[in-house]
Design a protein around this motif. Structure first.
Motif, PDB file in Angstrom:
ATOM      1  N   ARG A 122     -20.054   2.006  13.543  1.00 35.25           N
ATOM      2  CA  ARG A 122     -19.399   1.644  14.810  1.00 35.25           C
ATOM      3  C   ARG A 122     -18.053   0.962  14.545  1.00 35.25           C
ATOM      4  O   ARG A 122     -17.047   1.253  15.212  1.00 35.25           O
ATOM      5  CB  ARG A 122     -20.298   0.745  15.641  1.00 35.25           C
ATOM      6  N   ALA A 123     -18.039   0.042  13.588  1.00 31.60           N
ATOM      7  CA  ALA A 123     -16.775  -0.635  13.252  1.00 31.60           C
ATOM      8  C   ALA A 123     -15.752   0.364  12.726  1.00 31.60           C
ATOM      9  O   ALA A 123     -14.555   0.299  13.080  1.00 31.60           O
ATOM     10  CB  ALA A 123     -17.045  -1.729  12.224  1.00 31.60           C
ATOM     11  N   GLN A 124     -16.225   1.279  11.904  1.00 25.84           N
ATOM     12  CA  GLN A 124     -15.313   2.282  11.378  1.00 25.84           C
ATOM     13  C   GLN A 124     -14.812   3.211  12.485  1.00 25.84           C
ATOM     14  O   GLN A 124     -13.630   3.587  12.506  1.00 25.84           O
ATOM     15  CB  GLN A 124     -16.025   3.089  10.288  1.00 25.84           C
ATOM     16  N   GLN A 125     -15.670   3.544  13.416  1.00 25.33           N
ATOM     17  CA  GLN A 125     -15.272   4.394  14.529  1.00 25.33           C
ATOM     18  C   GLN A 125     -14.239   3.697  15.412  1.00 25.33           C
ATOM     19  O   GLN A 125     -13.259   4.307  15.865  1.00 25.33           O
ATOM     20  CB  GLN A 125     -16.510   4.769  15.355  1.00 25.33           C
ATOM     21  N   GLN A 126     -14.424   2.395  15.607  1.00 25.17           N
ATOM     22  CA  GLN A 126     -13.453   1.634  16.399  1.00 25.17           C
ATOM     23  C   GLN A 126     -12.091   1.593  15.706  1.00 25.17           C
ATOM     24  O   GLN A 126     -11.036   1.722  16.354  1.00 25.17           O
ATOM     25  CB  GLN A 126     -13.969   0.217  16.626  1.00 25.17           C
ATOM     26  N   LEU A 127     -12.122   1.443  14.395  1.00 21.51           N
ATOM     27  CA  LEU A 127     -10.856   1.432  13.653  1.00 21.51           C
ATOM     28  C   LEU A 127     -10.178   2.799  13.719  1.00 21.51           C
ATOM     29  O   LEU A 127      -8.944   2.888  13.876  1.00 21.51           O
ATOM     30  CB  LEU A 127     -11.105   1.030  12.213  1.00 21.51           C
ATOM     31  N   GLU A 128     -10.980   3.832  13.626  1.00 23.96           N
ATOM     32  CA  GLU A 128     -10.419   5.175  13.720  1.00 23.96           C
ATOM     33  C   GLU A 128      -9.839   5.419  15.112  1.00 23.96           C
ATOM     34  O   GLU A 128      -8.765   6.041  15.245  1.00 23.96           O
ATOM     35  CB  GLU A 128     -11.498   6.214  13.390  1.00 23.96           C
ATOM     36  N   ASN A 129     -10.500   4.951  16.129  1.00 25.02           N
ATOM     37  CA  ASN A 129      -9.971   5.104  17.494  1.00 25.02           C
ATOM     38  C   ASN A 129      -8.649   4.339  17.648  1.00 25.02           C
ATOM     39  O   ASN A 129      -7.695   4.828  18.282  1.00 25.02           O
ATOM     40  CB  ASN A 129     -10.976   4.609  18.515  1.00 25.02           C
ATOM     41  N   SER A 130      -8.596   3.153  17.092  1.00 26.07           N
ATOM     42  CA  SER A 130      -7.351   2.368  17.154  1.00 26.07           C
ATOM     43  C   SER A 130      -6.233   3.078  16.403  1.00 26.07           C
ATOM     44  O   SER A 130      -5.072   3.096  16.837  1.00 26.07           O
ATOM     45  CB  SER A 130      -7.589   0.984  16.561  1.00 26.07           C
ATOM     46  N   PHE A 131      -6.589   3.709  15.299  1.00 22.62           N
ATOM     47  CA  PHE A 131      -5.578   4.438  14.529  1.00 22.62           C
ATOM     48  C   PHE A 131      -5.096   5.666  15.295  1.00 22.62           C
ATOM     49  O   PHE A 131      -3.893   5.996  15.283  1.00 22.62           O
ATOM     50  CB  PHE A 131      -6.180   4.847  13.181  1.00 22.62           C
ATOM     51  N   LYS A 132      -5.980   6.333  16.014  1.00 22.20           N
ATOM     52  CA  LYS A 132      -5.586   7.489  16.808  1.00 22.20           C
ATOM     53  C   LYS A 132      -4.636   7.071  17.931  1.00 22.20           C
ATOM     54  O   LYS A 132      -3.637   7.757  18.220  1.00 22.20           O
ATOM     55  CB  LYS A 132      -6.814   8.167  17.391  1.00 22.20           C
ATOM     56  N   GLN A 133      -4.954   5.945  18.569  1.00 20.35           N
ATOM     57  CA  GLN A 133      -4.059   5.427  19.611  1.00 20.35           C
ATOM     58  C   GLN A 133      -2.681   5.098  19.028  1.00 20.35           C
ATOM     59  O   GLN A 133      -1.636   5.369  19.635  1.00 20.35           O
ATOM     60  CB  GLN A 133      -4.659   4.190  20.256  1.00 20.35           C
ATOM     61  N   LEU A 134      -2.672   4.537  17.843  1.00 19.87           N
ATOM     62  CA  LEU A 134      -1.413   4.214  17.187  1.00 19.87           C
ATOM     63  C   LEU A 134      -0.627   5.493  16.888  1.00 19.87           C
ATOM     64  O   LEU A 134       0.603   5.559  17.120  1.00 19.87           O
ATOM     65  CB  LEU A 134      -1.689   3.444  15.907  1.00 19.87           C
ATOM     66  N   GLU A 135      -1.297   6.489  16.402  1.00 18.21           N
ATOM     67  CA  GLU A 135      -0.616   7.737  16.079  1.00 18.21           C
ATOM     68  C   GLU A 135      -0.088   8.408  17.345  1.00 18.21           C
ATOM     69  O   GLU A 135       1.046   8.944  17.351  1.00 18.21           O
ATOM     70  CB  GLU A 135      -1.588   8.680  15.358  1.00 18.21           C
ATOM     71  N   ASN A 136      -0.863   8.361  18.389  1.00 16.92           N
ATOM     72  CA  ASN A 136      -0.394   8.956  19.655  1.00 16.92           C
ATOM     73  C   ASN A 136       0.838   8.225  20.196  1.00 16.92           C
ATOM     74  O   ASN A 136       1.819   8.853  20.658  1.00 16.92           O
ATOM     75  CB  ASN A 136      -1.503   8.939  20.695  1.00 16.92           C
ATOM     76  N   SER A 137       0.770   6.893  20.184  1.00  9.74           N
ATOM     77  CA  SER A 137       1.925   6.119  20.662  1.00  9.74           C
ATOM     78  C   SER A 137       3.150   6.350  19.770  1.00  9.74           C
ATOM     79  O   SER A 137       4.299   6.393  20.252  1.00  9.74           O
ATOM     80  CB  SER A 137       1.581   4.637  20.729  1.00  9.74           C
ATOM     81  N   LYS A 138       2.904   6.550  18.503  1.00  7.09           N
ATOM     82  CA  LYS A 138       4.001   6.776  17.564  1.00  7.09           C
ATOM     83  C   LYS A 138       4.650   8.139  17.839  1.00  7.09           C
ATOM     84  O   LYS A 138       5.897   8.245  17.871  1.00  7.09           O
ATOM     85  CB  LYS A 138       3.459   6.710  16.148  1.00  7.09           C
ATOM     86  N   ARG A 139       3.838   9.146  18.034  1.00  7.30           N
ATOM     87  CA  ARG A 139       4.391  10.462  18.324  1.00  7.30           C
ATOM     88  C   ARG A 139       5.125  10.477  19.676  1.00  7.30           C
ATOM     89  O   ARG A 139       6.190  11.113  19.841  1.00  7.30           O
ATOM     90  CB  ARG A 139       3.259  11.503  18.317  1.00  7.30           C
ATOM     91  N   LYS A 140       4.538   9.760  20.626  1.00 12.05           N
ATOM     92  CA  LYS A 140       5.195   9.677  21.941  1.00 12.05           C
ATOM     93  C   LYS A 140       6.538   8.961  21.826  1.00 12.05           C
ATOM     94  O   LYS A 140       7.550   9.379  22.418  1.00 12.05           O
ATOM     95  CB  LYS A 140       4.284   8.956  22.930  1.00 12.05           C
TER      96      LYS A 140
END
Length: 546
Positions: A122-140
């Motif tokens: 669960r902790a790893q999944q949360q970190l991965e979700n946070s990283f995906k949000q970061l990547e999306n905001s970065k691409r945007k």
């Protein structure tokens, strides 16, 4: 040192190791279970072996129980039965303390491990979700920046174009400003997500995962300690029964030490001694003499039988079983007075019956006394019971007492007869051996002088003297000697009529002087206070040595 610090990046390794530990517990449980099955099968086979070799009837009824070697064998078998019981104890303790407990503990650990791993995922999944949000905001942010730069270039180009209208230029500038504003917002959003991700990542690697790793480490160490205890129980269970098994082995050794070949030889004598006297010499039948000669005219003497000098077939049949040791035994008809048994065995059997009847008589006497006391209580206290209700039971008990007393008297009469027969058959080996030598010499002399003299009458007289000679010549010799000093005293337990030669009569309760102990034939020489000395049954006496 802990896993959270040193193995922060080895989540898969920790997962595999903890699973291996649980598999090892299950493997050990399976190993111990198979060991318990072996112990149970071993104990069962030992039990079956003991059951096979233990006697089905009571040892008291078994003649073999008289031999110490057989008693030792039974003791060894019984000790082996106890040994089998200890193997069952080992199997039961291993099953309950290791198999059941460890299997239950293993299930608990599996659930605990599963929860820790789920928490880590669960902790790893949360970190991965946070990283995906970061990547999306970065691409945007990157896309908005390109769009804003393009809009600025378009506005500058229109502004320099003389053909472009003012409205188009203003519109292009507004579009450039909008794109720039959007790029700025994307930048801020990207920065926010980046800060959030860095915080989550820091929490993940420095707080959450180390905690999960440490929990898994603590769980694995507990599992290891419990497995260590299981290993210890495996040996301690065996050590707990070692003292008892040692006692079983000591019991087997003690049983072996009790074996005495001399005692068994004596036991065989006591069990099977017949009391018969060895058969005498066969008489010569002289068929060379005239048929009309009488038995008294025969030079060698004619045995008892028919008038024509032939042996009476009835006498042959009577002595056949005593003369031939290995003859086939005929079917014996069992009689109440045990007269079908040899004299010595008959005497022992009758003594056994008398002892049994005496014990039964004592029980009936005790019951009679108890009933009489109860009757007295009922008479004094009628509310406790009716005295007449006890009369049938008292009458039955008195009838049993009278019946047992008659049976005891009957057996005692038969015993007295058996004792006298045993005494009459008591061998005097020296006297018989001397008579045997004299008789052989006489036969040789008669055969040498058969043609010279007329030995018929003389040999007949000699034979008659030999036949009429008492069996116990030692009694006469003993009585001719000076009176010896008594070696003890004894009291007559029963009345005895000394009707045979060499015996002496006594009455119940009479005090006698002990002159000679029982030599194994069941007879003891005593002297009466009124004078007279002779043999009486040992079983009729209570002896006290000086």
């Amino acid at each position: 040192m802990d896993w959270g610090t040193e193995l922060w990046d080895q989540f898969d390794t920790v997962e595999r190791h903890t699973q291996w530990g649980l598999d090892l517990v299950d493997k050990y449980v399976k190993f111990v279970k198979e060991r318990t099955e072996i112990e149970q099968a071993y104990a069962k086979q030992l039990r079956n072996l003991v059951k096979k070799h233990l006697p089905k009837r009571t040892t008291r009824e078994d003649p073999e129980s008289k031999f110490c070697q057989y008693q030792a064998f039974l003791q060894v078998v019984k000790e082996l039965n106890d040994f089998a019981g200890q193997r069952e104890v080992v199997a039961e303790n291993l099953l309950t303390q290791i198999c059941v407990e460890l299997a239950k503990y293993s299930q608990e650990l599996k659930q605990e491990r599963k929860s820790h791993l789920q928490e880590g995922r669960r902790a790893q999944q949360q970190l991965e979700n946070s990283f995906k949000q970061l990547e999306n905001s970065k691409r945007k942010f990157e896309r908005d920046c390109r769009e804003a730069e393009k809009a600025v270039l378009t506005a500058e180009k229109l502004d320099q174009d003389i053909n472009a209208t003012k409205a188009d230029v203003e519109k292009a500038k507004q579009q450039a400003n909008l794109r720039s504003h959007m790029a700025e917002e994307s930048k801020n959003e990207y920065a926010s997500y980046l800060q959030k991700f860095n915080h989550n990542q820091s929490q993940f690697y420095f707080l959450e995962m180390p905690q999960i790793f440490n929990k898994l480490q603590e769980m694995d160490e507990r599992r290891t300690r419990r497995l260590k205890e299981g290993y210890s129980i495996f040996s301690e269970t065996e050590q707990q029964v070692v003292p008892i098994i040692g006692k079983c082995l000591e019991g087997m050794k003690a049983a072996a030490d009790l074996v005495d070949e001399k005692n068994d030889s004596q036991a065989l004598i006591e069990l099977h001694k017949s009391g018969f006297e060895r058969p005498g010499d066969m008489d010569f039948e002289d068929f060379s003499q005239p048929i009309n000669r009488t038995s008294s005219d025969s030079s060698l003497g004619t045995p008892r039988g028919t008038l024509d000098g032939r042996l009476d077939p009835r006498l042959l049949g009577k002595n056949k079983g005593k003369r031939w040791l290995f003859s086939r035994k005929n079917k014996t008809v069992i009689t109440e007075d045990f007269s079908h048994l040899p004299p010595e065995q008959r005497r022992k059997k009758l003594q056994q019956k008398i002892e049994e009847r005496n014990r039964e008589l004592q029980k009936e006497l005790d019951q009679r006394d108890a009933l009489n006391k109860m009757k007295d209580v009922y008479q004094k206290t009628p509310q406790m019971g009716d005295p007449s209700s006890l009369e049938p039971k008292i009458s039955e008990t008195l009838g049993n007492i009278e019946k047992l007393r008659l049976e005891i008297q009957k057996y005692e009469a038969w015993l007295a007869d058996a004792e006298s027969r045993v005494l009459s058959n008591r061998p005097d080996s020296v006297t018989r051996y001397n008579r045997h030598l004299d008789h052989t010499s006489a036969l040789n002399n008669n055969n040498c002088s058969h043609e010279k003299d007329s030995p018929d009458t003389s040999h007949s007289d000699e034979n008659q003297d030999t036949l009429s000679q008492p069996i116990y010549t030692e009694f006469d010799e003993d009585f001719e000697e000076e009176l010896a000093s008594p070696i003890g005293t004894c009291v007559a337990l029963y009345q005895f009529e000394g009707s045979s030669e060499g015996t002496i009569s006594m009455v119940e309760g009479e005090e006698l002087s002990l002159m000679e102990e029982d030599k194994g034939d069941g007879w003891t020489r005593v002297r009466r206070s009124k004078g007279g000395e002779g043999y009486v049954p040992t079983s009729y006496l209570r002896v006290s040595l000086n």
